[in-house]
Design a protein around this motif. Sequence first.
Motif, short mmCIF file in Angstrom:
data_model
loop_
_atom_site.label_atom_id
_atom_site.label_comp_id
_atom_site.label_asym_id
_atom_site.label_seq_id
_atom_site.Cartn_x
_atom_site.Cartn_y
_atom_site.Cartn_z
N VAL A 124 0.84 -1.18 0.00
CA VAL A 124 0.00 0.00 0.00
C VAL A 124 0.88 1.23 0.00
CG1 VAL A 124 -1.87 -1.13 1.24
CG2 VAL A 124 -0.09 0.04 2.52
N LYS A 125 0.32 2.35 -0.43
CA LYS A 125 1.05 3.62 -0.44
C LYS A 125 1.46 3.95 0.99
CE LYS A 125 -1.35 7.25 -1.43
NZ LYS A 125 -2.10 8.22 -2.21
N SER A 126 2.70 4.33 1.17
CA SER A 126 3.24 4.53 2.51
C SER A 126 2.72 5.82 3.12
CB SER A 126 4.77 4.56 2.46
OG SER A 126 5.26 3.33 2.01
N ILE A 127 1.90 5.67 4.14
CA ILE A 127 1.45 6.81 4.92
C ILE A 127 1.85 6.57 6.36
CG2 ILE A 127 -0.56 8.05 5.80
CD1 ILE A 127 -1.94 7.61 3.19
N ASN A 128 2.62 7.48 6.91
CA ASN A 128 3.11 7.31 8.27
C ASN A 128 2.18 8.04 9.24
OD1 ASN A 128 4.54 6.85 10.53
ND2 ASN A 128 6.40 7.92 9.90
N PRO A 129 1.42 7.30 10.05
CA PRO A 129 0.42 7.93 10.91
C PRO A 129 0.95 8.44 12.23
CG PRO A 129 0.29 5.59 11.15
CD PRO A 129 1.39 5.85 10.16
N ILE A 130 2.25 8.32 12.49
CA ILE A 130 2.77 8.71 13.80
C ILE A 130 3.77 9.85 13.65
CG2 ILE A 130 2.34 6.51 14.94
CD1 ILE A 130 5.18 5.71 14.38
N PRO A 131 3.61 10.89 14.46
CA PRO A 131 4.51 12.04 14.37
C PRO A 131 5.93 11.65 14.79
CG PRO A 131 2.60 12.51 15.78
CD PRO A 131 2.57 11.06 15.44
N LYS A 169 4.12 6.00 20.69
CA LYS A 169 3.83 6.41 22.06
C LYS A 169 2.33 6.51 22.25
CE LYS A 169 4.78 11.19 20.69
NZ LYS A 169 5.65 12.37 20.93
N LEU A 170 1.91 6.47 23.50
CA LEU A 170 0.49 6.56 23.80
C LEU A 170 -0.04 7.95 23.48
CD1 LEU A 170 0.28 4.66 27.22
CD2 LEU A 170 -0.42 3.83 24.97
N PRO A 171 -1.28 8.05 23.01
CA PRO A 171 -1.86 9.37 22.72
C PRO A 171 -2.07 10.17 23.99
CG PRO A 171 -3.52 7.64 22.52
CD PRO A 171 -2.21 6.95 22.71
N VAL A 172 -1.62 11.40 23.99
CA VAL A 172 -1.68 12.22 25.22
C VAL A 172 -3.09 12.74 25.48
CG1 VAL A 172 0.73 12.88 25.11
CG2 VAL A 172 -0.97 14.28 23.92
N ASN A 173 -3.90 12.84 24.45
CA ASN A 173 -5.24 13.44 24.62
C ASN A 173 -6.34 12.41 24.89
OD1 ASN A 173 -4.24 16.05 24.16
ND2 ASN A 173 -4.39 15.79 21.94
#
Length: 300
Positions: free
Chosen positions: A222-229, A234-238
């Motif tokens: 699949v087209k490479s999309i990186n979902p993590i900054p 790491k766990l989501p802070v919000n």
Amino acid sequence: MKPILITLSAIAFATTVFAQSPDKALAKVSYTFSHVRDTTQRDKPYTETMLLIIGKNASIYTSYDKIAQSEARKKMIEQQIKETPEGQPMKINLGKVKPTSSIDYFLFAKEKQLFVKESVVNDYLTEEPAFQIAWKVTKDTTSFSGVHCQKAIANFKGRNWIAWYAPELPFQSGPWKLNGLPGLIIEAYDDKKEVQFLFAGIENIKDEVIKPKQSIGDHETVKSINPIPDNEIKLPVNAIRTTKTELDKLKAARAKDPMGFANAQMASSGVSVSMTPSKSPNATPIKNTFNNPIELPEKN
């Protein structure tokens, strides 16, 4: 067929990872997820493309389709804003929206912790025990596009699972809640093949966020999309920490009054929006038949 292997020399084992510390993303695995949700329509399984992003100690299992759809909608809105004449009201058309998974799974191997992030208007985070699967490793072997794999079997969450893991890739992660083998789980399915996580590609994490499709062996990645900054796991802070019991109560309230629940959730987040159901006389309620969840009652 060209073999595909993660460059193991790129994996550093020098630093100590503390509890839930951010972990550098090293590679991502694509899976074609298939689930027979309705046993009366076995020829129409739910399908979705999923991603497992792995680091030295941690991993995230999420929906590629969800990420790709979000990116596409963002670009569509930006284009519609650009094309709307100044002073004119803008009508946003998001087109057809494909249902996707609202659940992400965060595994921390050394700490033996599995966190589940689920969107119920707001994002909620619950914790489950990890590495609770009593795998039995067999002598059977196979390969997926050059990745040598060994077979393991186990009963977990009411299903008999078959998993193919790669001993040469020293990660204890896998799709969904499947983990704890001495190697990355490349493919897995239950013995009835009602739930399947089929291998669709693997690649190292690179600096590029998006690049064209490419063929790897018999698979087209699949087209490479990186979902993590910042390429950090790491766990989501919000996300709001809660228990599974409390989250189940929230989901029951949503099922009873979806619009009222959504309004209350947004109001609690400081968003003042009133949502009302459609009053079209031709509107037909949509009823989904989900009689075959992934997790079944445990067998005695």
